[in-house]
Design an enzyme around this catalytic site. Sequence first.
Site, PDB file in Angstrom:
ATOM      1  N   GLU A 110     -14.069 -26.935 -22.167  1.00  0.00           N
ATOM      2  CA  GLU A 110     -13.614 -27.605 -22.631  1.00  0.00           C
ATOM      3  C   GLU A 110     -12.981 -29.458 -22.537  1.00  0.00           C
ATOM      4  OE1 GLU A 110     -14.849 -28.663 -25.697  1.00  0.00           O
ATOM      5  OE2 GLU A 110     -15.750 -26.971 -26.594  1.00  0.00           O
ATOM      6  N   ASP A 136     -19.686 -26.423 -18.397  1.00  0.00           N
ATOM      7  CA  ASP A 136     -20.343 -25.641 -18.219  1.00  0.00           C
ATOM      8  C   ASP A 136     -19.451 -24.976 -16.756  1.00  0.00           C
ATOM      9  OD1 ASP A 136     -20.459 -24.315 -20.409  1.00  0.00           O
ATOM     10  OD2 ASP A 136     -22.706 -23.743 -20.153  1.00  0.00           O
TER      11      ASP A 136
END
Length: 427
Positions: free
Chosen positions: A267, A345
């Site tokens: 995030e 990611d």
Amino acid sequence: MLLWIVGIYTLYTLVKIYLSVMEIGYVNVEKRRKPVLMPQGRYFVAGNYAIAKERLAIVQNFVEYLLFLWWVLAGFRWLQGIVGIEESVGNAVLFLFAFFGINWLVNLPFEIYAKFKIDQSFGFNKMTPKMYLIDTLKSIALFVVIGGPVLAALAWVIADFRDWWIWGFALLFAVALLANVIYPTIIAPIFNKFTPLPEGELREAIEKMMAEAGLRSDGIFVMDASKRDSRLNAYFGGLGKTKRVVLFDTLLDKLNDKELLAVLGHELGHYKHGDIWKNIAMMGGFLFVAFYLFGHLPQRLYLEMGVVPTAGVTLATIALLLPVLAFVYTPLMSMLSRHNEYEADRYGAQTGGRQSLISALLKLVGENKTFPKSDPIYSRFYYSHPPILERLEALGYDPERVDMDAELPKEGIFEFLDRDKKFDSDE
């Protein structure tokens, strides 16, 4: 002109139904093949859940198509006959409240069925009918209190400005920005309780990660998501001084600290790469195109519908046609979003550890009953996140390494493993 509009909406509906049918067929075949990322029981249940949602979507799309036909062929004329043709802000707001209210009532049975039948059958829904009713009343109140003034302002712009589409876009874009600012601190607490994450090693680790990413937030909070749903999630919300980290309590229950930090690292990757502002820019571009196109609809369209093009009718027409444009815009949005997810990611793997992120993703797949495969066209069109198999492979993980025969706890989501025979008989 009306015939063209109906034709375009018909094509839009047929394509949506076709995509759902293709997805159902694909998942129905794949769920019976060798499982990936999860044991056979959960794999089969996850497939059934994906199919159940798509079947409901097909019925809902068909009903929405019939509702669209009713609005453009008779509904607008009927509603304007009741509300009147007076060109005033009050008249426009009354017309729009009635328009949105009817649409909401038509879609309400689908929402209830999805939550209390499908989600409840698959172990997600934790809401009681009383809680659902209270949430619904809160949502209606918010729509009236916040949406009413926004609709009134848009109606005023349409009635008093010649190039109203430019000013309408600017107004709605500003409202969208404001909504991002006030949502975490004003709107979200109306529905959920947010508790500061207790002091300790986890909080210190999160604060360190945030400092390294250059993120200053309003705090780190735990949301009582479990009272409504069992899904796992976390997010960064807000803009400016209202930015905050929100962890679902379900996430804290299922992930260990290393996995949790890897998810938060992902995030944080969105923040580090400016994805929030990219999404806002994309939303702004979409709104600009929408207001330009719908601001230049020929007057003949309204004559063919048998209505006077008051501000209320104009805004209702825009709301009716907006999903069509959004559908066309979706593949581009999805493609850019998937790119951002891959980048996030990579950042999460660097900051929280690659193995921890992989482990967290595997748990999220199982706990959220996410079927790991999807029809390629369907996923490229709709998926804002890359398919989980592709995400794991990008992280250097071989899905074949998952131990399908591992002993699993029979609690929470896993209790449905004992009910596979029941689901199997449904297919």
